[in-house]
Design a protein around this motif. Structure first.
Motif, PDB file in Angstrom:
ATOM      1  N   THR A  27      35.951  29.154  40.208  1.00  0.00           N
ATOM      2  CA  THR A  27      36.634  29.404  40.066  1.00  0.00           C
ATOM      3  C   THR A  27      37.210  30.014  40.697  1.00  0.00           C
ATOM      4  OG1 THR A  27      37.731  28.621  37.869  1.00  0.00           O
ATOM      5  CG2 THR A  27      39.322  30.062  39.554  1.00  0.00           C
ATOM      6  N   LYS A  28      37.701  30.824  42.229  1.00  0.00           N
ATOM      7  CA  LYS A  28      37.682  31.098  43.474  1.00  0.00           C
ATOM      8  C   LYS A  28      39.404  32.263  42.564  1.00  0.00           C
ATOM      9  CE  LYS A  28      35.766  29.219  46.650  1.00  0.00           C
ATOM     10  NZ  LYS A  28      36.126  28.120  48.317  1.00  0.00           N
ATOM     11  N   LEU A  29      39.639  33.401  42.706  1.00  0.00           N
ATOM     12  CA  LEU A  29      40.625  34.476  43.051  1.00  0.00           C
ATOM     13  C   LEU A  29      40.505  35.382  43.702  1.00  0.00           C
ATOM     14  CD1 LEU A  29      42.525  35.588  40.797  1.00  0.00           C
ATOM     15  CD2 LEU A  29      41.190  37.074  39.341  1.00  0.00           C
ATOM     16  N   GLN A  30      42.069  34.930  44.617  1.00  0.00           N
ATOM     17  CA  GLN A  30      41.577  35.770  45.693  1.00  0.00           C
ATOM     18  C   GLN A  30      43.277  36.563  45.676  1.00  0.00           C
ATOM     19  OE1 GLN A  30      42.312  34.114  49.747  1.00  0.00           O
ATOM     20  NE2 GLN A  30      41.281  35.302  50.977  1.00  0.00           N
ATOM     21  N   TRP A  31      43.516  37.961  46.054  1.00  0.00           N
ATOM     22  CA  TRP A  31      44.358  39.080  46.054  1.00  0.00           C
ATOM     23  C   TRP A  31      44.611  39.393  47.866  1.00  0.00           C
ATOM     24  CZ3 TRP A  31      44.485  44.846  45.617  1.00  0.00           C
ATOM     25  CH2 TRP A  31      46.425  45.056  45.662  1.00  0.00           C
ATOM     26  N   LEU A  32      46.263  38.627  47.373  1.00  0.00           N
ATOM     27  CA  LEU A  32      46.662  38.721  49.140  1.00  0.00           C
ATOM     28  C   LEU A  32      47.348  39.584  49.290  1.00  0.00           C
ATOM     29  CD1 LEU A  32      47.444  34.980  49.583  1.00  0.00           C
ATOM     30  CD2 LEU A  32      45.815  35.844  50.470  1.00  0.00           C
ATOM     31  N   GLY A  33      47.678  40.989  48.244  1.00  0.00           N
ATOM     32  CA  GLY A  33      48.125  41.934  48.365  1.00  0.00           C
ATOM     33  C   GLY A  33      49.676  42.260  47.899  1.00  0.00           C
ATOM     34  N   HIS A  34      49.742  43.412  47.254  1.00  0.00           N
ATOM     35  CA  HIS A  34      50.980  43.266  46.466  1.00  0.00           C
ATOM     36  C   HIS A  34      50.700  42.232  44.933  1.00  0.00           C
ATOM     37  CE1 HIS A  34      54.747  44.852  45.677  1.00  0.00           C
ATOM     38  NE2 HIS A  34      56.277  43.650  45.735  1.00  0.00           N
ATOM     39  N   ALA A  35      51.781  41.459  45.229  1.00  0.00           N
ATOM     40  CA  ALA A  35      51.561  40.165  43.619  1.00  0.00           C
ATOM     41  C   ALA A  35      50.766  39.132  43.373  1.00  0.00           C
ATOM     42  CB  ALA A  35      53.015  40.382  43.398  1.00  0.00           C
ATOM     43  N   ALA A  36      51.055  39.007  45.328  1.00  0.00           N
ATOM     44  CA  ALA A  36      50.268  37.567  45.674  1.00  0.00           C
ATOM     45  C   ALA A  36      48.763  37.300  45.464  1.00  0.00           C
ATOM     46  CB  ALA A  36      50.738  37.468  46.947  1.00  0.00           C
ATOM     47  N   PHE A  37      48.341  36.124  44.897  1.00  0.00           N
ATOM     48  CA  PHE A  37      47.145  35.562  44.633  1.00  0.00           C
ATOM     49  C   PHE A  37      47.181  34.620  44.760  1.00  0.00           C
ATOM     50  CE2 PHE A  37      47.298  39.531  42.018  1.00  0.00           C
ATOM     51  CZ  PHE A  37      46.579  39.623  42.153  1.00  0.00           C
ATOM     52  N   SER A  38      45.924  34.011  44.988  1.00  0.00           N
ATOM     53  CA  SER A  38      45.512  32.524  45.391  1.00  0.00           C
ATOM     54  C   SER A  38      44.282  32.193  44.142  1.00  0.00           C
ATOM     55  CB  SER A  38      45.295  32.049  46.883  1.00  0.00           C
ATOM     56  OG  SER A  38      43.839  32.054  47.022  1.00  0.00           O
ATOM     57  N   ILE A  39      45.420  31.314  43.328  1.00  0.00           N
ATOM     58  CA  ILE A  39      43.725  30.880  42.869  1.00  0.00           C
ATOM     59  C   ILE A  39      43.263  29.494  43.207  1.00  0.00           C
ATOM     60  CG2 ILE A  39      42.884  29.771  40.565  1.00  0.00           C
ATOM     61  CD1 ILE A  39      45.458  32.060  39.270  1.00  0.00           C
ATOM     62  N   THR A  40      42.184  28.897  43.815  1.00  0.00           N
ATOM     63  CA  THR A  40      41.328  27.644  43.191  1.00  0.00           C
ATOM     64  C   THR A  40      40.492  27.223  42.365  1.00  0.00           C
ATOM     65  OG1 THR A  40      41.289  28.614  45.813  1.00  0.00           O
ATOM     66  CG2 THR A  40      40.016  26.442  45.152  1.00  0.00           C
ATOM     67  N   THR A  41      40.912  25.964  41.935  1.00  0.00           N
ATOM     68  CA  THR A  41      39.652  25.657  40.553  1.00  0.00           C
ATOM     69  C   THR A  41      38.904  24.992  41.234  1.00  0.00           C
ATOM     70  OG1 THR A  41      41.473  23.556  40.690  1.00  0.00           O
ATOM     71  CG2 THR A  41      42.589  24.934  39.979  1.00  0.00           C
ATOM     72  N   PRO A  42      37.640  24.885  39.699  1.00  0.00           N
ATOM     73  CA  PRO A  42      36.624  24.157  39.710  1.00  0.00           C
ATOM     74  C   PRO A  42      36.777  22.425  40.589  1.00  0.00           C
ATOM     75  CG  PRO A  42      36.861  25.158  38.141  1.00  0.00           C
ATOM     76  CD  PRO A  42      38.411  25.061  38.386  1.00  0.00           C
ATOM     77  N   ASN A  43      37.661  22.296  40.400  1.00  0.00           N
ATOM     78  CA  ASN A  43      37.932  20.348  41.521  1.00  0.00           C
ATOM     79  C   ASN A  43      38.419  20.610  42.311  1.00  0.00           C
ATOM     80  OD1 ASN A  43      36.860  18.936  39.253  1.00  0.00           O
ATOM     81  ND2 ASN A  43      38.704  18.645  37.762  1.00  0.00           N
TER      82      ASN A  43
END
Ligand SMILES: [Zn+2]
Length: 281
Positions: A27-43
């Motif tokens: 699983t990938k978790l990326q912080w895009l600054g402030h309260a913004a995050f992206s999550i990429t699941t195993p699938n």
């Protein structure tokens, strides 16, 4: 007739299969600054939370760059509440990617009514606090949790006969439970509340993305204890005046406790294998 694989070839095929399996379990978790995050699941499903991507902390928004240029695949956009620093570029991203909205009905309804958010993308995953929904073909379960804050939708049609802000329902947080991945709690903009203990008891939280400006240092530490989270990642600081300008004070206090702490840099991605953070890149 098909030739049988030699032992060496069989080994290579197995190694490639194992590598693909390991990759698929991340699983990938990326912080895009402030309260913004992206999550990429195993699938490979992509979730964006509170996507104000043009925030001044996002390196992709500096020097005239457009952070939306690199956004191609988003399956779901989760909004904790309607304030501008959280809705951000939700409408543009939804139109560009076809992403579905996960939010409460009042916020979703007013985004459709007051902006040109596509109505068809704002109906299937609308939820209320206390509820749980499944997205991504059941790979992800989302619970909407309480947040002590306010919420309203900024009205682009504001004028003499139209209010500047429209109703946004109750502000919220999200617990995001990923199959073969971590359980991630995004606090939204909440102040501390003692029922964070109930969230901690109800869900085994691996990572808390914690708004340290809204709670302040002392109560952010208390929140981490109430949640019984294994790892804390601070967010929503340093973006503009009035917020905590760094996470240093919080880091000092949280490190005195037996709670994992990791400060991400904007645009940084951390990886999880199962529930365990394995590396960052
Ligand atoms: Zn905010």
């Amino acid at each position: 007739m098909k030739k049988p694989l030699t032992p060496a070839l069989t080994l290579i095929v197995l190694i490639i299969a194992c590598a693909n399996y390991a990759q698929a379990q991340e699983t990938k978790l990326q912080w895009l600054g402030h309260a913004a995050f992206s999550i990429t699941t195993p699938n490979g499903k992509a979730l964006l939370i509170d996507p104000w991507l043009r925030n001044p902390m996002n390196p992709d928004a500096k020097d005239g760059k457009d952070p939306l240029a690199s956004i191609s695949k988003v399956n779901y956009i989760l909004l904790t509440h309607g304030h501008r620093d959280h809705v951000g570029e939700t409408i543009e991203i939804a139109k560009k990617t076809g992403a579905f909205l996960v939010a409460n009905p009042e916020l979703a309804g007013n985004l459709v009514k007051l902006t040109d958010f596509p109505a068809k993308q704002a109906q299937d995953y609308i939820m209320q606090m206390g509820g749980e929904i499944q997205i991504a073909d059941g790979e992800v379960t989302i619970a909407m949790t309480e947040a002590v804050h306010s919420s309203s939708v900024f009205n682009p049609k504001a004028g003499p006969n139209e209010p500047e802000r429209a109703y946004g329902g109750s502000p919220a947080g999200f617990v995001i439970m990923i199959r073969n991945g971590p359980t991630i709690y995004h606090t939204g903009d909440t102040a501390y509340f003692k029922d964070m203990e109930v969230i901690g008891e109800s869900y085994s939280i691996d990572v808390a993305l914690m708004n340290i400006s809204q709670m302040g240092v002392k109560l952010s530490v208390r929140a981490a204890q109430s949640l019984r989270t294994k790892l804390v990642v601070p967010m929503h600081f340093g973006t503009f005046p009035g917020l905590l300008q760094s996470a240093d004070g919080f880091a000092t206090e949280i490190k005195k406790l037996n709670i994992g702490f990791y400060e991400m840099k904007p645009r940084e991605t951390v990886m999880f294998r199962g529930k365990q953070m394995i590396k960052n890149k």
